[in-house]
Write a protein that holds these residues in place. Sequence first.
Motif, short mmCIF file in Angstrom:
data_model
loop_
_atom_site.label_atom_id
_atom_site.label_comp_id
_atom_site.label_asym_id
_atom_site.label_seq_id
_atom_site.Cartn_x
_atom_site.Cartn_y
_atom_site.Cartn_z
N VAL A 59 4.13 3.74 -5.00
CA VAL A 59 5.11 2.93 -5.58
C VAL A 59 4.74 2.12 -6.70
O VAL A 59 5.45 2.42 -7.88
N ILE A 60 3.61 1.58 -6.78
CA ILE A 60 2.97 1.07 -7.66
C ILE A 60 2.71 1.70 -9.24
O ILE A 60 3.09 1.56 -10.18
N ASP A 88 13.86 -3.52 -1.02
CA ASP A 88 13.59 -2.59 -1.89
C ASP A 88 13.07 -3.28 -3.14
O ASP A 88 13.31 -4.41 -3.19
N LEU A 89 12.46 -2.62 -4.13
CA LEU A 89 11.96 -3.16 -5.19
C LEU A 89 12.86 -3.92 -6.26
O LEU A 89 12.46 -5.27 -6.48
N ASN A 90 14.02 -3.39 -6.42
CA ASN A 90 14.92 -4.41 -7.17
C ASN A 90 15.50 -5.35 -6.57
O ASN A 90 15.96 -6.66 -7.10
N ARG A 91 15.57 -5.31 -5.34
CA ARG A 91 16.49 -6.44 -4.31
C ARG A 91 15.26 -7.71 -4.36
O ARG A 91 15.74 -8.82 -4.40
N TRP A 92 14.03 -7.26 -4.24
CA TRP A 92 13.03 -8.27 -4.18
C TRP A 92 13.31 -9.19 -5.71
O TRP A 92 13.06 -10.25 -5.61
N LYS A 93 13.43 -8.44 -6.81
CA LYS A 93 13.54 -9.42 -8.11
C LYS A 93 14.75 -10.09 -7.88
O LYS A 93 14.58 -11.18 -8.38
N ILE A 103 5.95 -8.17 -9.49
CA ILE A 103 5.63 -8.67 -8.15
C ILE A 103 4.13 -8.31 -7.96
O ILE A 103 3.88 -7.35 -8.02
N ALA A 104 3.36 -9.30 -7.49
CA ALA A 104 1.92 -9.40 -6.90
C ALA A 104 1.86 -8.69 -5.72
O ALA A 104 2.44 -9.42 -4.75
N ALA A 105 1.29 -7.43 -5.49
CA ALA A 105 1.01 -7.10 -4.40
C ALA A 105 -0.27 -7.04 -3.36
O ALA A 105 -1.14 -6.78 -4.23
N MET A 106 -0.31 -7.49 -2.04
CA MET A 106 -1.59 -7.53 -1.53
C MET A 106 -1.03 -6.69 -0.11
O MET A 106 0.13 -6.57 -0.04
N CYS A 107 -2.12 -6.57 0.60
CA CYS A 107 -1.69 -6.07 1.87
C CYS A 107 -2.35 -7.17 3.17
O CYS A 107 -3.21 -7.83 2.93
N GLY A 108 -1.62 -6.95 4.39
CA GLY A 108 -1.98 -7.59 5.54
C GLY A 108 -2.14 -6.56 6.45
O GLY A 108 -1.11 -5.88 6.73
N PRO A 145 4.81 0.55 -12.74
CA PRO A 145 3.70 -0.43 -13.42
C PRO A 145 4.35 -1.67 -14.14
O PRO A 145 3.81 -2.58 -14.26
N ASN A 146 5.61 -1.53 -14.26
CA ASN A 146 6.33 -2.86 -15.22
C ASN A 146 6.78 -3.80 -14.22
O ASN A 146 7.13 -4.81 -14.54
N LYS A 147 7.05 -3.26 -12.88
CA LYS A 147 7.84 -4.07 -11.82
C LYS A 147 6.79 -4.74 -10.89
O LYS A 147 6.97 -5.80 -10.25
N ILE A 148 5.76 -3.91 -10.67
CA ILE A 148 4.81 -4.39 -9.45
C ILE A 148 3.37 -4.07 -9.66
O ILE A 148 3.28 -2.99 -10.35
#
Length: 389
Positions: free
Chosen positions: A99-100, A60-65, A125-130, A104-107
Amino acid sequence: MKRLPILLFFIFLQQIVAAQSYQKIHKNAILVDTHNDILMKVVDQGVVFDHDLSGKTHTDLNRWKKGGLDVQLFSVYCDGDTKNPFVYANRAMDSLDAVIARNPNKIAKVANYKELVQAVKQGKIAAMCGVEGGHMIDNNLSNLEALYNRGARYLTLTHNVAPNWATSAADEVTNPKLSHKGLTDFGKKVVQRMNELGMMVDVSHVGEQTFWDVIQLSKKPIIASHSSVYALMPHRRNLKDEQIKAIAKNGGVIQVNFYPGFLDPSFNEKENSFLKRHQSEMDALKKTGLADYYLLDAMYAKYPAETQALRPALSVLIDHIEYIIKLVGVDYVGLGSDFDGIHLTPKELDDVTTYPLITKSLVEKGYSKKDINKILGGNLLRVLKANEE
């Protein structure tokens, strides 16, 4: 007799210094993970990953940090038999965009290396997709470009069930009636268009003939977004030594997968024994309509002690990283966890908060800060930049 307490004190002091050292290295590095499947669970199960999902998912977003992650390439995936796979891909991307927009202050979604670095400097967190599977472009180069414009920075040419223009490892190993092996003329056009766009070609899941066709054709460095070493675990999804050498010669990078079935030669036998013990319960669950993938999640969650015995040590993952380094050098390896696309992980790597343990292991192995920075993300960033040129 007084020397022993003094010696123990200095050992304790060294341990504190070492702990501070790996934590500092980890914090200062740009940590990139090229494969996380949380979007699949968002679409399939309705999970919301800017909420606390501890105990439910790896991510999840906070655990990533907490884990020090800086850059995530989100896997956009559906089965090969999914109807309208291009529509599904856009639905998964919509869920990421939502989610982004809420955080906006997290990802932040980023389009290139420059934007990525800026987001990381801002503590986001910088987000891209694959996109995981060429079937998701629906045999249309315009769809490929549309996914690129939405933030897809790699395309995995095949999943296990492949498009009709490239053969997968599963196809080439198990299907004796293939009409062709490797890339068709259209498949070659896909790779060429990806080179033109600056979209990384991903060879995880592809068959050997497809792999060698890509090596011959691509003018840009390629990636294996979530693959491990065949010599250590002979699975069709893993890369043989000659393939690893070819990726290094191409200037690409192998992002090591955390799945025990791709790491540990003893895993499959242990897992099969577990499944046989609980076969009747699994059959009952199947009758409820629970998909096979989520059925396994449920079984492993129900029997944590048995599940723990299936998981290999963290050192097994480090062995795969070190094998690549010893074979071709430290410039060609990184991390492609497959979190939330796999049921089990190595011991200690319970979720995305545990990335620092990989850094700790590398420090203990004697790797320099410079080399660790490459492994954690620098090598992937080099390949990203090279594709943009």
